[in-house]
Scaffold this motif. Structure first.
Motif, PDB file in Angstrom:
ATOM      1  N   TRP A 197       0.830  -1.199   0.000  1.00 34.71           N
ATOM      2  CA  TRP A 197       0.000   0.000   0.000  1.00 34.71           C
ATOM      3  C   TRP A 197       0.869   1.255   0.000  1.00 34.71           C
ATOM      4  O   TRP A 197       2.030   1.223   0.444  1.00 34.71           O
ATOM      5  N   PRO A 198       0.326   2.401  -0.407  1.00 34.88           N
ATOM      6  CA  PRO A 198       1.063   3.671  -0.270  1.00 34.88           C
ATOM      7  C   PRO A 198       1.386   3.923   1.212  1.00 34.88           C
ATOM      8  O   PRO A 198       0.630   3.493   2.097  1.00 34.88           O
ATOM      9  N   ALA A 199       2.483   4.617   1.468  1.00 32.86           N
ATOM     10  CA  ALA A 199       2.935   4.848   2.849  1.00 32.86           C
ATOM     11  C   ALA A 199       1.855   5.497   3.713  1.00 32.86           C
ATOM     12  O   ALA A 199       1.668   5.111   4.868  1.00 32.86           O
ATOM     13  N   TRP A 200       1.137   6.474   3.176  1.00 29.91           N
ATOM     14  CA  TRP A 200       0.104   7.152   3.975  1.00 29.91           C
ATOM     15  C   TRP A 200      -1.002   6.183   4.392  1.00 29.91           C
ATOM     16  O   TRP A 200      -1.519   6.273   5.499  1.00 29.91           O
ATOM     17  N   LYS A 201      -1.317   5.239   3.514  1.00 30.40           N
ATOM     18  CA  LYS A 201      -2.364   4.269   3.814  1.00 30.40           C
ATOM     19  C   LYS A 201      -1.878   3.245   4.855  1.00 30.40           C
ATOM     20  O   LYS A 201      -2.649   2.807   5.721  1.00 30.40           O
ATOM     21  N   GLN A 202      -0.588   2.875   4.778  1.00 33.21           N
ATOM     22  CA  GLN A 202      -0.020   1.982   5.791  1.00 33.21           C
ATOM     23  C   GLN A 202      -0.070   2.647   7.161  1.00 33.21           C
ATOM     24  O   GLN A 202      -0.410   2.014   8.165  1.00 33.21           O
ATOM     25  N   ARG A 203       0.277   3.930   7.197  1.00 28.88           N
ATOM     26  CA  ARG A 203       0.231   4.672   8.471  1.00 28.88           C
ATOM     27  C   ARG A 203      -1.160   4.682   9.056  1.00 28.88           C
ATOM     28  O   ARG A 203      -1.343   4.508  10.265  1.00 28.88           O
ATOM     29  N   GLN A 204      -2.154   4.898   8.200  1.00 29.70           N
ATOM     30  CA  GLN A 204      -3.536   4.913   8.666  1.00 29.70           C
ATOM     31  C   GLN A 204      -3.943   3.548   9.223  1.00 29.70           C
ATOM     32  O   GLN A 204      -4.669   3.464  10.206  1.00 29.70           O
ATOM     33  N   ALA A 205      -3.469   2.476   8.596  1.00 26.39           N
ATOM     34  CA  ALA A 205      -3.835   1.126   9.025  1.00 26.39           C
ATOM     35  C   ALA A 205      -3.330   0.805  10.428  1.00 26.39           C
ATOM     36  O   ALA A 205      -3.966   0.055  11.162  1.00 26.39           O
ATOM     37  N   VAL A 206      -2.170   1.371  10.814  1.00 26.77           N
ATOM     38  CA  VAL A 206      -1.594   1.068  12.138  1.00 26.77           C
ATOM     39  C   VAL A 206      -1.793   2.193  13.146  1.00 26.77           C
ATOM     40  O   VAL A 206      -1.423   2.050  14.306  1.00 26.77           O
ATOM     41  N   ARG A 207      -2.378   3.297  12.732  1.00 29.18           N
ATOM     42  CA  ARG A 207      -2.463   4.507  13.557  1.00 29.18           C
ATOM     43  C   ARG A 207      -2.983   4.253  14.975  1.00 29.18           C
ATOM     44  O   ARG A 207      -2.472   4.819  15.934  1.00 29.18           O
ATOM     45  N   TYR A 208      -3.982   3.429  15.136  1.00 30.89           N
ATOM     46  CA  TYR A 208      -4.560   3.185  16.460  1.00 30.89           C
ATOM     47  C   TYR A 208      -4.306   1.767  16.950  1.00 30.89           C
ATOM     48  O   TYR A 208      -5.054   1.236  17.764  1.00 30.89           O
ATOM     49  N   GLN A 209      -3.228   1.179  16.462  1.00 30.49           N
ATOM     50  CA  GLN A 209      -2.863  -0.194  16.850  1.00 30.49           C
ATOM     51  C   GLN A 209      -1.503  -0.178  17.546  1.00 30.49           C
ATOM     52  O   GLN A 209      -0.739   0.768  17.412  1.00 30.49           O
ATOM     53  N   TRP A 210      -1.205  -1.255  18.233  1.00 30.08           N
ATOM     54  CA  TRP A 210       0.132  -1.489  18.764  1.00 30.08           C
ATOM     55  C   TRP A 210       0.813  -2.465  17.816  1.00 30.08           C
ATOM     56  O   TRP A 210       0.200  -3.438  17.379  1.00 30.08           O
ATOM     57  N   CYS A 211       2.081  -2.209  17.487  1.00 29.93           N
ATOM     58  CA  CYS A 211       2.809  -3.092  16.583  1.00 29.93           C
ATOM     59  C   CYS A 211       4.058  -3.638  17.285  1.00 29.93           C
ATOM     60  O   CYS A 211       4.708  -2.940  18.065  1.00 29.93           O
ATOM     61  N   GLU A 212       4.368  -4.880  16.955  1.00 30.52           N
ATOM     62  CA  GLU A 212       5.475  -5.580  17.606  1.00 30.52           C
ATOM     63  C   GLU A 212       6.789  -5.285  16.882  1.00 30.52           C
ATOM     64  O   GLU A 212       6.851  -5.268  15.664  1.00 30.52           O
ATOM     65  N   THR A 213       7.832  -5.081  17.670  1.00 29.47           N
ATOM     66  CA  THR A 213       9.157  -4.783  17.140  1.00 29.47           C
ATOM     67  C   THR A 213      10.210  -5.580  17.911  1.00 29.47           C
ATOM     68  O   THR A 213       9.929  -6.135  18.972  1.00 29.47           O
ATOM     69  N   TRP A 214      11.407  -5.640  17.351  1.00 28.28           N
ATOM     70  CA  TRP A 214      12.541  -6.275  18.047  1.00 28.28           C
ATOM     71  C   TRP A 214      13.377  -5.194  18.693  1.00 28.28           C
ATOM     72  O   TRP A 214      13.678  -4.175  18.066  1.00 28.28           O
ATOM     73  N   VAL A 215      13.734  -5.383  19.947  1.00 30.12           N
ATOM     74  CA  VAL A 215      14.591  -4.429  20.662  1.00 30.12           C
ATOM     75  C   VAL A 215      15.663  -5.165  21.452  1.00 30.12           C
ATOM     76  O   VAL A 215      15.508  -6.336  21.782  1.00 30.12           O
ATOM     77  N   ASP A 216      16.725  -4.449  21.730  1.00 29.74           N
ATOM     78  CA  ASP A 216      17.800  -4.939  22.598  1.00 29.74           C
ATOM     79  C   ASP A 216      17.908  -3.921  23.733  1.00 29.74           C
ATOM     80  O   ASP A 216      18.774  -3.049  23.727  1.00 29.74           O
ATOM     81  N   PRO A 217      17.013  -4.007  24.722  1.00 31.82           N
ATOM     82  CA  PRO A 217      16.915  -2.951  25.726  1.00 31.82           C
ATOM     83  C   PRO A 217      18.169  -2.713  26.560  1.00 31.82           C
ATOM     84  O   PRO A 217      18.367  -1.617  27.071  1.00 31.82           O
ATOM     85  N   TYR A 218      19.027  -3.707  26.698  1.00 30.50           N
ATOM     86  CA  TYR A 218      20.219  -3.543  27.534  1.00 30.50           C
ATOM     87  C   TYR A 218      21.510  -3.514  26.716  1.00 30.50           C
ATOM     88  O   TYR A 218      22.599  -3.574  27.282  1.00 30.50           O
ATOM     89  N   SER A 219      21.372  -3.468  25.386  1.00 31.60           N
ATOM     90  CA  SER A 219      22.526  -3.456  24.469  1.00 31.60           C
ATOM     91  C   SER A 219      23.480  -4.616  24.736  1.00 31.60           C
ATOM     92  O   SER A 219      24.699  -4.455  24.742  1.00 31.60           O
ATOM     93  N   THR A 220      22.907  -5.787  24.954  1.00 35.38           N
ATOM     94  CA  THR A 220      23.708  -6.982  25.232  1.00 35.38           C
ATOM     95  C   THR A 220      23.690  -7.974  24.077  1.00 35.38           C
ATOM     96  O   THR A 220      24.298  -9.038  24.165  1.00 35.38           O
ATOM     97  N   GLY A 221      22.949  -7.627  23.007  1.00 27.92           N
ATOM     98  CA  GLY A 221      22.808  -8.552  21.893  1.00 27.92           C
ATOM     99  C   GLY A 221      21.682  -9.549  22.104  1.00 27.92           C
ATOM    100  O   GLY A 221      21.483 -10.442  21.298  1.00 27.92           O
ATOM    101  N   GLU A 222      20.955  -9.397  23.207  1.00 25.01           N
ATOM    102  CA  GLU A 222      19.826 -10.279  23.500  1.00 25.01           C
ATOM    103  C   GLU A 222      18.531  -9.558  23.129  1.00 25.01           C
ATOM    104  O   GLU A 222      17.958  -8.819  23.918  1.00 25.01           O
ATOM    105  N   TYR A 223      18.086  -9.789  21.910  1.00 27.83           N
ATOM    106  CA  TYR A 223      16.882  -9.134  21.414  1.00 27.83           C
ATOM    107  C   TYR A 223      15.626  -9.835  21.917  1.00 27.83           C
ATOM    108  O   TYR A 223      15.632 -11.031  22.171  1.00 27.83           O
ATOM    109  N   ARG A 224      14.577  -9.052  22.052  1.00 26.45           N
ATOM    110  CA  ARG A 224      13.280  -9.563  22.465  1.00 26.45           C
ATOM    111  C   ARG A 224      12.206  -8.751  21.756  1.00 26.45           C
ATOM    112  O   ARG A 224      12.470  -7.674  21.245  1.00 26.45           O
TER     113      ARG A 224
END
Length: 123
Positions: free
Chosen positions: A84-111
């Motif tokens: 989809w166009p970028a603006w339409k993708q933004r609208q689709a997730v605007r009121y949702q929570w989306c899952e991402t990968w993070v390394d909160p302690y900078s240890t290489g252990e992503y969650r």
């Protein structure tokens, strides 16, 4: 002739057994989305669960690129909306929570963690 046919059938069966357990291309897909619209000097909280009340794991400023898993609340799939166009993708997730990968302690252990869709856009 029968020997050749048996050999070909055995080869096809072997290839089928090797290829069958491989995951689909979508199973390992990641989506690059950027943080946007956070007030200047502020950061966006990334949370353990999709809720404003959830534990804050890490916080990022605008322009940070995140590696999204593709899963959002409300049944939204980044894989489904990727064309989809970028603006339409933004609208689709605007009121949702989306899952991402993070390394909160900078240890290489992503969650996995969650980010509110109002503050992200396709990178």
């Amino acid at each position: 002739m029968n020997f050749i046919r048996t050999g070909i059938i055995a080869m096809i069966a072997t290839v089928a057994v090797i290829v069958a357990p491989l995951p689909s291309a979508n199973a390992a897909a990641f989506y690059a989305w950027s943080i946007i619209d956070v007030p200047p000097g502020d950061t966006l909280n990334v949370r353990a669960w999709p809720s404003n009340q959830s534990q804050i794991l890490v916080a990022y400023p605008n322009t940070t690129v995140l590696s999204m898993t593709g899963k959002c609340t409300g049944g939204v799939s980044l894989d489904h909306i990727a064309g989809w166009p970028a603006w339409k993708q933004r609208q689709a997730v605007r009121y949702q929570w989306c899952e991402t990968w993070v390394d909160p302690y900078s240890t290489g252990e992503y969650r996995t963690a969650w980010i509110y869709g109002k503050y992200i856009e396709p990178a």
